[in-house]
Design a protein around this motif. Structure first.
Motif, PDB file in Angstrom:
ATOM      1  N   UNK A 144      45.739  37.370 -72.935  1.00  0.00           N
ATOM      2  CA  UNK A 144      47.126  37.615 -72.556  1.00  0.00           C
ATOM      3  C   UNK A 144      47.379  39.113 -72.450  1.00  0.00           C
ATOM      4  N   UNK A 145      48.341  39.472 -71.614  1.00  0.00           N
ATOM      5  CA  UNK A 145      48.689  40.884 -71.427  1.00  0.00           C
ATOM      6  C   UNK A 145      49.277  41.482 -72.690  1.00  0.00           C
ATOM      7  N   UNK A 146      49.946  40.679 -73.499  1.00  0.00           N
ATOM      8  CA  UNK A 146      50.610  41.218 -74.681  1.00  0.00           C
ATOM      9  C   UNK A 146      49.599  41.640 -75.746  1.00  0.00           C
ATOM     10  N   UNK A 147      48.502  40.897 -75.902  1.00  0.00           N
ATOM     11  CA  UNK A 147      47.439  41.300 -76.839  1.00  0.00           C
ATOM     12  C   UNK A 147      46.575  42.380 -76.207  1.00  0.00           C
ATOM     13  N   UNK A 163      58.079  39.973 -75.515  1.00  0.00           N
ATOM     14  CA  UNK A 163      58.686  41.188 -74.973  1.00  0.00           C
ATOM     15  C   UNK A 163      59.365  40.808 -73.664  1.00  0.00           C
ATOM     16  N   UNK A 164      60.667  40.817 -73.677  1.00  0.00           N
ATOM     17  CA  UNK A 164      61.419  40.394 -72.490  1.00  0.00           C
ATOM     18  C   UNK A 164      61.314  41.436 -71.380  1.00  0.00           C
ATOM     19  N   UNK A 165      61.611  40.992 -70.179  1.00  0.00           N
ATOM     20  CA  UNK A 165      61.636  41.938 -69.058  1.00  0.00           C
ATOM     21  C   UNK A 165      62.818  42.884 -69.232  1.00  0.00           C
ATOM     22  N   UNK A 166      62.635  44.111 -68.782  1.00  0.00           N
ATOM     23  CA  UNK A 166      63.691  45.107 -68.921  1.00  0.00           C
ATOM     24  C   UNK A 166      63.353  46.115 -69.997  1.00  0.00           C
ATOM     25  N   UNK A 175      45.872  38.155 -82.865  1.00  0.00           N
ATOM     26  CA  UNK A 175      47.275  37.926 -82.536  1.00  0.00           C
ATOM     27  C   UNK A 175      47.984  37.581 -83.841  1.00  0.00           C
ATOM     28  N   UNK A 176      48.812  38.503 -84.336  1.00  0.00           N
ATOM     29  CA  UNK A 176      49.409  38.337 -85.652  1.00  0.00           C
ATOM     30  C   UNK A 176      50.668  37.494 -85.656  1.00  0.00           C
ATOM     31  N   UNK A 177      51.364  37.445 -84.542  1.00  0.00           N
ATOM     32  CA  UNK A 177      52.631  36.712 -84.485  1.00  0.00           C
ATOM     33  C   UNK A 177      52.748  35.988 -83.152  1.00  0.00           C
ATOM     34  N   UNK A 191      58.401  39.303 -68.454  1.00  0.00           N
ATOM     35  CA  UNK A 191      58.359  38.868 -69.854  1.00  0.00           C
ATOM     36  C   UNK A 191      56.919  38.564 -70.274  1.00  0.00           C
ATOM     37  N   UNK A 192      56.561  39.054 -71.464  1.00  0.00           N
ATOM     38  CA  UNK A 192      55.239  38.812 -72.028  1.00  0.00           C
ATOM     39  C   UNK A 192      55.402  38.027 -73.315  1.00  0.00           C
ATOM     40  N   UNK A 193      54.533  37.053 -73.543  1.00  0.00           N
ATOM     41  CA  UNK A 193      54.619  36.231 -74.739  1.00  0.00           C
ATOM     42  C   UNK A 193      53.251  36.072 -75.386  1.00  0.00           C
TER      43      UNK A 193
END
Length: 587
Positions: free
Chosen positions: A401-404, A431-434, A424-426, A390-392
């Motif tokens: 962060x990995x998500x940005x 993004x959940x795992x899976x 980072x807009x939001x 999971x990425x937040x």
């Protein structure tokens, strides 16, 4: 004992009856309680001429009409910054939400039971903002615009175009405008090089014998946010000068008894401390200046700044604003008495009625929007890849962060740039795992930005990072580092392709330390290929170094689509951040 003037007694009697009809869930605040903090638009078309008894901000005239005077009440309802919210659903999470035009429709119909001839105005930013409007505008634009369809059903009298009406270009704007059964008003939007209005500048409607004039005004900051083709052939004139011109026309030639300004602009000053807005766009908001300097304005409905302002009296004008996303409906009531063949306002009130879980969504509006909602949900649920962990984005403005980094990676690989900038807009994105779906990436990148590459020197890269680093605040007593309350988070950019540290303990302008490229101190004179979005390219957020930079490459594909394509191609999202930057004191 002083006798109450008959006109005031009349207004109070009507107001008391009105309050008794308000639902128990309606909420409002008196003018003194309004947190009036300031925040910091056209197609070239032919122009034609929970409290059981909420506190209501009101004011009354000192003038006392004769006993045999005629009386009238004019009710005007307002929405603003709907941003494509119709269904009461959060498309990012798929969960119910307490907002949207379907719920506002219920409040509108309730208000019309008491005031069947009420005017209904929207103050702009309507056709952009949710996956529903994105899908319609970008993927399937053949049907009628869903927002215009629903607003037509509700009998809107006008809409003032906002800056986000231009996000999808003039073809989309013109189509939506042509599908509206009501005029789009913008008196300060003209054909370039002329004084010819590009929209209907105002309308006058007689209600119970009272002539009500409504002027539309759009924020003139659009050229600072939009690509030129999106507003080609248009100019945006000074809002205060425009207001003065048309108020005089309405009071004179049009013989208006009441003058209303429906402006996609907000308060430019925080009235609690006198602090001005931080926007780099000149004249972005001028509501107070108009109220103080343009005589003859009775009522101003505001938008753009996403504020809930139930009622605020500035000078001789009553101001109100209905928040955003269909969370609130503003109702203003003007009480008039007629003497010597002239109507005069003797009292006025306004309040903001909030949506909550006790407000049912209107079935007619739900039915009209259902086909658009259904195809949007199908598109959002499409699986495009996998995610191992999971990425937040919860703390993505305070640490790498990995998500940005996913955004940065896609921008670098898609453009061949050496350095990438993104915000980072939001922060609520996750993004959940899976399985990874389109919905996940839409919630991560919420704007319709496109990608560009500009030529910047090392010195300019540092200047951009210094500009971004103003976002961080350090408490002198505790040493705790936090986020700015004055600068929007979407104007805080992070960079990839370089390494650096941010020290909020230092003075702004000298906070970026150890800026390196490929392991060596960055050469201030060397030119780099830098990836930025088109909002930054146009100077959005005050990044002037991007606005004036030579453009080396430009993509017509939106960054959100580049993200979707990248995940579909690669199959999995990297789970670890590059850790190329950090804030000193956050370890």
């Amino acid at each position: 004992m002083k006798r109450i003037p008959r006109a005031v007694a009349f207004a109070v009697a009507l107001l008391s009856t009105q309050i008794a009809c308000i639902r128990a869930s309606d909420t409002a605040a008196p003018a003194a309680a309004v947190p009036a903090s300031a925040v910091a638009a056209s197609a070239p078309a032919v122009a034609a001429a929970p409290a059981p008894a909420p506190a209501v901000a009101a004011s009354a005239s000192a003038a006392t009409p004769a006993r045999d005077a005629d009386y009238a009440r004019i009710t005007i309802l307002s929405t603003t910054d709907l941003h494509g919210h119709v269904y009461p659903v959060d498309y990012y999470t798929g969960k119910p939400s307490q907002d949207g035009l379907a719920k506002i429709a219920t409040l509108i119909r309730q208000a019309r039971q008491d005031a069947p001839r009420a005017l209904l105005l929207d103050i702009g930013d309507v056709i952009q903002g949710t996956p529903l409007t994105y899908y319609h505008n970008r993927i399937n634009n053949t049907p009628a615009d869903p927002m215009m369809l629903c607003m037509n059903a509700l009998g809107y009298d006008s809409m003032t175009p906002g800056n986000h009406e231009y996000n999808f270009g003039l073809d989309v704007l013109n189509k939506a405008r042509g599908e509206a059964a009501f005029p789009w008003l913008s008196a300060n939007t003209v054909r370039a090089g002329t004084d010819t209005p590009a929209y209907v500048p105002y309308f006058v409607k007689e209600v119970d014998g009272v002539r009500v004039g409504v002027i539309g005004i759009t924020t003139p900051g659009i050229p600072g946010w939009e690509d030129k083709p999106n507003y080609a052939g248009l100019e945006f004139r000074d809002p205060v000068e425009t207001a003065a011109k048309y108020v005089e026309l309405l009071r004179g030639k049009e013989n208006a008894d009441v003058v209303v300004i429906a402006m996609h602009m907000g308060l430019e000053i925080d009235l609690r401390n006198g602090k001005g807005e931080t926007s780099p766009q000149p004249r972005e908001n001028t509501a107070i200046e108009i109220a103080e300097n343009v005589p003859g304005v009775d009522l101003i409905f505001m938008g753009h700044t996403h504020r809930d302002i139930p009622a605020l009296v500035v000078g001789n004008a009553l101001l109100a604003q209905a928040n955003r996303w269909g969370t609130n409906l503003v109702r203003a009531d003007l009480y008039l008495a007629k003497t010597d063949s002239r109507w005069r306002i003797v009292a006025r009130s306004a309040r903001s009625i909030a949506v909550d879980d006790r407000v049912a969504a209107d079935p007619e509006i739900l039915a009209l929007a259902e086909p658009y909602h259904r195809e949007t949900q199908t598109w959002l649920d499409k699986v495009i890849g996998k995610n191992a962990r999971e990425l937040t984005a919860a703390d993505s403005r305070m640490r790498d962060t990995a998500i940005i980094d996913l955004i940065q990676r896609v921008q670098l690989e898609s453009s061949g740039a050496e350095v990438s900038f993104s915000a980072s807009f939001n922060p609520s994105a996750r993004i959940r795992s899976g399985d990874v779906t389109v919905r996940d990436l839409y919630s991560l990148y919420t704007y319709e930005n496109t990608l560009t590459v500009v030529a910047l020197t090392g010195a300019q890269i540092k200047a951009a990072l210094e500009h971004s680093a103003r976002y961080y605040e350090r408490d002198e007593k505790s040493g705790k580092i936090g986020e700015s309350t004055d600068i929007p988070g979407y104007n805080c950019d992070m960079a990839e392709g370089v390494t650096y540290e941010v020290d909020p303990a230092r003075e702004a302008g000298g906070r970026i330390l150890n800026l390196r490229w490929q392991g060596k101190p960055i050469d201030p004179a060397r030119t780099f290929r830098v990836a930025v979005n088109n909002y930054r390219l146009n100077g959005g957020g005050g990044y002037t170094m991007f606005k004036n930079a030579p453009v080396l490459w430009r993509s017509s594909t939106e960054i959100r689509d580049l993200l979707i394509n990248w995940v579909e191609t690669h199959g999995e999202i990297p789970a670890e951040p590059t850790n190329n930057w950090r804030i000193i004191g956050m370890d």
